[in-house]
Design a protein around this motif. Structure first.
Motif, PDB file in Angstrom:
ATOM      1  N   ILE A  91      -6.119  17.496  10.655  1.00 43.17           N
ATOM      2  CA  ILE A  91      -6.379  18.932  10.530  1.00 43.17           C
ATOM      3  C   ILE A  91      -5.374  19.625  11.432  1.00 43.17           C
ATOM      4  CG2 ILE A  91      -8.057  20.789  10.852  1.00 43.17           C
ATOM      5  CD1 ILE A  91     -10.251  18.605  10.537  1.00 43.17           C
ATOM      6  N   SER A  92      -4.425  20.313  10.817  1.00 45.81           N
ATOM      7  CA  SER A  92      -3.367  20.951  11.593  1.00 45.81           C
ATOM      8  C   SER A  92      -3.238  22.415  11.205  1.00 45.81           C
ATOM      9  CB  SER A  92      -2.030  20.228  11.387  1.00 45.81           C
ATOM     10  OG  SER A  92      -1.571  20.391  10.059  1.00 45.81           O
ATOM     11  N   CYS A  93      -2.365  23.112  11.911  1.00 40.87           N
ATOM     12  CA  CYS A  93      -2.160  24.536  11.667  1.00 40.87           C
ATOM     13  C   CYS A  93      -1.259  24.756  10.457  1.00 40.87           C
ATOM     14  CB  CYS A  93      -1.545  25.175  12.913  1.00 40.87           C
ATOM     15  SG  CYS A  93      -1.363  26.969  12.816  1.00 40.87           S
ATOM     16  N   CYS A  94      -1.389  25.925   9.838  1.00 37.65           N
ATOM     17  CA  CYS A  94      -0.511  26.302   8.725  1.00 37.65           C
ATOM     18  C   CYS A  94       0.919  26.540   9.177  1.00 37.65           C
ATOM     19  CB  CYS A  94      -1.026  27.589   8.068  1.00 37.65           C
ATOM     20  SG  CYS A  94      -2.613  27.427   7.243  1.00 37.65           S
ATOM     21  N   ASP A  95       1.140  26.686  10.465  1.00 39.10           N
ATOM     22  CA  ASP A  95       2.455  27.020  11.006  1.00 39.10           C
ATOM     23  C   ASP A  95       3.537  26.135  10.386  1.00 39.10           C
ATOM     24  OD1 ASP A  95       4.778  27.160  12.848  1.00 39.10           O
ATOM     25  OD2 ASP A  95       3.424  28.346  14.094  1.00 39.10           O
ATOM     26  N   SER A  96       4.573  26.771   9.847  1.00 35.23           N
ATOM     27  CA  SER A  96       5.628  26.041   9.136  1.00 35.23           C
ATOM     28  C   SER A  96       6.436  25.119  10.045  1.00 35.23           C
ATOM     29  CB  SER A  96       6.575  27.033   8.449  1.00 35.23           C
ATOM     30  OG  SER A  96       7.175  27.904   9.400  1.00 35.23           O
ATOM     31  N   ARG A  97       6.326  25.314  11.357  1.00 34.59           N
ATOM     32  CA  ARG A  97       7.091  24.484  12.298  1.00 34.59           C
ATOM     33  C   ARG A  97       6.390  23.178  12.628  1.00 34.59           C
ATOM     34  NH1 ARG A  97       7.218  28.921  16.847  1.00 34.59           N
ATOM     35  NH2 ARG A  97       5.059  28.979  16.077  1.00 34.59           N
ATOM     36  N   VAL A  98       5.125  23.050  12.240  1.00 40.23           N
ATOM     37  CA  VAL A  98       4.356  21.841  12.530  1.00 40.23           C
ATOM     38  C   VAL A  98       4.413  20.933  11.309  1.00 40.23           C
ATOM     39  CG1 VAL A  98       2.102  20.903  13.155  1.00 40.23           C
ATOM     40  CG2 VAL A  98       2.833  23.123  14.063  1.00 40.23           C
ATOM     41  N   HIS A  99       5.108  19.812  11.439  1.00 43.66           N
ATOM     42  CA  HIS A  99       5.330  18.915  10.308  1.00 43.66           C
ATOM     43  C   HIS A  99       4.707  17.564  10.633  1.00 43.66           C
ATOM     44  CE1 HIS A  99       7.756  16.939   7.069  1.00 43.66           C
ATOM     45  NE2 HIS A  99       7.553  18.125   6.516  1.00 43.66           N
ATOM     46  N   VAL A 100       3.469  17.407  10.224  1.00 47.47           N
ATOM     47  CA  VAL A 100       2.672  16.246  10.629  1.00 47.47           C
ATOM     48  C   VAL A 100       3.311  14.931  10.227  1.00 47.47           C
ATOM     49  CG1 VAL A 100       0.462  15.088  10.338  1.00 47.47           C
ATOM     50  CG2 VAL A 100       0.541  17.572  10.566  1.00 47.47           C
ATOM     51  N   THR A 101       3.761  14.816   8.987  1.00 44.17           N
ATOM     52  CA  THR A 101       4.303  13.541   8.525  1.00 44.17           C
ATOM     53  C   THR A 101       5.572  13.164   9.280  1.00 44.17           C
ATOM     54  OG1 THR A 101       5.398  14.728   6.714  1.00 44.17           O
ATOM     55  CG2 THR A 101       3.281  13.689   6.231  1.00 44.17           C
ATOM     56  N   SER A 102       6.362  14.167   9.679  1.00 48.73           N
ATOM     57  CA  SER A 102       7.578  13.869  10.443  1.00 48.73           C
ATOM     58  C   SER A 102       7.240  13.379  11.849  1.00 48.73           C
ATOM     59  CB  SER A 102       8.465  15.115  10.538  1.00 48.73           C
ATOM     60  OG  SER A 102       8.963  15.475   9.268  1.00 48.73           O
ATOM     61  N   ILE A 103       6.262  14.021  12.491  1.00 44.33           N
ATOM     62  CA  ILE A 103       5.882  13.640  13.858  1.00 44.33           C
ATOM     63  C   ILE A 103       5.476  12.174  13.930  1.00 44.33           C
ATOM     64  CG2 ILE A 103       4.149  13.985  15.666  1.00 44.33           C
ATOM     65  CD1 ILE A 103       4.110  16.949  14.923  1.00 44.33           C
ATOM     66  N   PHE A 104       4.748  11.715  12.914  1.00 50.59           N
ATOM     67  CA  PHE A 104       4.237  10.339  12.934  1.00 50.59           C
ATOM     68  C   PHE A 104       5.007   9.408  12.004  1.00 50.59           C
ATOM     69  CE2 PHE A 104       0.571  12.941  14.232  1.00 50.59           C
ATOM     70  CZ  PHE A 104       0.286  12.334  15.440  1.00 50.59           C
ATOM     71  N   GLY A 105       6.079   9.894  11.395  1.00 52.58           N
ATOM     72  CA  GLY A 105       6.864   9.050  10.493  1.00 52.58           C
ATOM     73  C   GLY A 105       6.035   8.502   9.347  1.00 52.58           C
ATOM     74  N   ALA A 106       5.169   9.332   8.800  1.00 50.71           N
ATOM     75  CA  ALA A 106       4.225   8.870   7.788  1.00 50.71           C
ATOM     76  C   ALA A 106       4.812   8.941   6.380  1.00 50.71           C
ATOM     77  CB  ALA A 106       2.951   9.708   7.850  1.00 50.71           C
ATOM     78  N   ASP A 107       4.374   8.016   5.539  1.00 49.14           N
ATOM     79  CA  ASP A 107       4.750   8.007   4.132  1.00 49.14           C
ATOM     80  C   ASP A 107       3.690   8.719   3.298  1.00 49.14           C
ATOM     81  OD1 ASP A 107       7.118   6.531   4.473  1.00 49.14           O
ATOM     82  OD2 ASP A 107       5.989   4.649   4.505  1.00 49.14           O
ATOM     83  N   GLN A 108       4.025   8.956   2.027  1.00 52.15           N
ATOM     84  CA  GLN A 108       3.038   9.515   1.112  1.00 52.15           C
ATOM     85  C   GLN A 108       1.833   8.582   1.021  1.00 52.15           C
ATOM     86  OE1 GLN A 108       6.249   9.154   0.462  1.00 52.15           O
ATOM     87  NE2 GLN A 108       7.076  11.127  -0.164  1.00 52.15           N
ATOM     88  N   GLY A 109       0.660   9.188   0.977  1.00 55.26           N
ATOM     89  CA  GLY A 109      -0.557   8.396   0.846  1.00 55.26           C
ATOM     90  C   GLY A 109      -1.150   7.941   2.158  1.00 55.26           C
ATOM     91  N   GLU A 110      -0.467   8.204   3.269  1.00 48.95           N
ATOM     92  CA  GLU A 110      -0.938   7.701   4.562  1.00 48.95           C
ATOM     93  C   GLU A 110      -1.911   8.646   5.250  1.00 48.95           C
ATOM     94  OE1 GLU A 110       1.053   5.615   8.528  1.00 48.95           O
ATOM     95  OE2 GLU A 110       2.304   6.247   6.840  1.00 48.95           O
ATOM     96  N   PHE A 111      -1.689   9.966   5.107  1.00 49.33           N
ATOM     97  CA  PHE A 111      -2.543  10.970   5.734  1.00 49.33           C
ATOM     98  C   PHE A 111      -3.182  11.871   4.681  1.00 49.33           C
ATOM     99  CE2 PHE A 111       0.221  11.133   9.829  1.00 49.33           C
ATOM    100  CZ  PHE A 111      -0.491  10.065  10.362  1.00 49.33           C
ATOM    101  N   PHE A 112      -4.449  12.195   4.910  1.00 47.82           N
ATOM    102  CA  PHE A 112      -5.119  13.259   4.157  1.00 47.82           C
ATOM    103  C   PHE A 112      -5.010  14.488   5.048  1.00 47.82           C
ATOM    104  CE2 PHE A 112      -8.994  15.623   2.861  1.00 47.82           C
ATOM    105  CZ  PHE A 112      -8.743  15.724   1.497  1.00 47.82           C
ATOM    106  N   ILE A 113      -4.206  15.476   4.640  1.00 43.99           N
ATOM    107  CA  ILE A 113      -3.867  16.588   5.522  1.00 43.99           C
ATOM    108  C   ILE A 113      -4.522  17.881   5.059  1.00 43.99           C
ATOM    109  CG2 ILE A 113      -1.992  17.975   6.482  1.00 43.99           C
ATOM    110  CD1 ILE A 113      -0.150  15.568   6.104  1.00 43.99           C
ATOM    111  N   HIS A 114      -5.184  18.542   6.007  1.00 48.73           N
ATOM    112  CA  HIS A 114      -5.745  19.876   5.757  1.00 48.73           C
ATOM    113  C   HIS A 114      -5.161  20.829   6.776  1.00 48.73           C
ATOM    114  CE1 HIS A 114      -8.544  23.019   4.615  1.00 48.73           C
ATOM    115  NE2 HIS A 114      -8.783  23.211   5.892  1.00 48.73           N
ATOM    116  N   ARG A 115      -4.638  21.964   6.298  1.00 45.08           N
ATOM    117  CA  ARG A 115      -4.024  22.936   7.191  1.00 45.08           C
ATOM    118  C   ARG A 115      -4.736  24.271   7.072  1.00 45.08           C
ATOM    119  NH1 ARG A 115       2.390  21.559   7.345  1.00 45.08           N
ATOM    120  NH2 ARG A 115       2.228  23.038   9.055  1.00 45.08           N
TER     121      ARG A 115
END
Length: 216
Positions: free
Chosen positions: A45-69
């Motif tokens: 659960i992260s902010c809508c802020d365009s500067r916060v890129h969850v998958t980049s921070i954790f080096g995640a691939d598609q299918g790895e995180f269920f993301i709600h902003r």
């Protein structure tokens, strides 16, 4: 729908570039994801802020995180009142349907939503006090956090503390959901509170034993 228009050309070009490179090189993986469904290990659960890129921070691939902003990465208290609750619905789906093992709340520096709450609670944003303000009513969720930090000096430290309170208030509210509480107590689910500094690229986690945030 008469007001919908074609994509801007720069987005079309970016899509075509992605389809010709990234997708083409990983086509079998994308087809696997489409056919096997999603099985994420964690919800973020992260902010809508365009500067916060969850998958980049954790080096995640598609299918790895269920993301709600949403604005300021907030989770409201459990309230089954028959109204529309996007964040609550996402939490319910992640925990009950996807059976994620972790729910992560990720806050960040220079959060505009948190700043709005700060201004509203300190009497400097009357427009957010209006009943018609969606942002203001959403930021009411964070009012308990503001009460905890309103005496902190200097001002900049208070703002930073409120950003971290957005994480803590959300973690507290998650535990008001009966299915979240049950999953946590059974050991099937763990909750995590994180805060990232956009400029520094640093990451902090909430340490329950210390009752404070510390560097990862």
């Amino acid at each position: 729908m008469q007001h919908a228009k074609p994509l801007p050309s720069y987005l079309v070009q970016r899509y075509q570039g992605w389809k010709a490179t990234t997708y083409k090189e990983n086509e079998s993986w994308y087809r696997h994801l489409a056919e096997s469904g999603q099985h994420p290990r964690a919800m973020v659960i992260s902010c809508c802020d365009s500067r916060v890129h969850v998958t980049s921070i954790f080096g995640a691939d598609q299918g790895e995180f269920f993301i709600h902003r949403n604005i300021a990465n907030l989770v409201p208290p459990y309230k089954p009142d028959g109204l529309q609750h996007g964040t609550s619905a996402a939490v319910e789906y992640a925990v009950n349907a996807l059976k994620v093992a972790h729910v992560i709340v990720l806050g960040h520096s220079n959060c505009g939503g948190v700043q709005g709450c700060f201004d509203m609670c300190s009497g400097h944003a009357p427009e957010l006090e209006e009943k018609t303000s969606f942002v203001g009513r959403w930021m009411d969720i964070l009012r308990p956090g503001y009460e905890r930090v309103k005496e902190i000096e200097p001002l900049e430290a208070r703002r930073g503390a409120l950003e971290r309170q957005a994480v803590l208030v959300s973690l507290e509210n998650l535990m008001t959901f009966p299915f979240v509480e049950a999953a946590v107590k059974s050991g099937k689910l763990s909750l995590h509170g994180l805060w990232t500094d956009i400029g520094e690229g640093s990451l902090e986690y909430f340490d329950v034993d210390r009752g404070a945030f510390g560097r990862v």
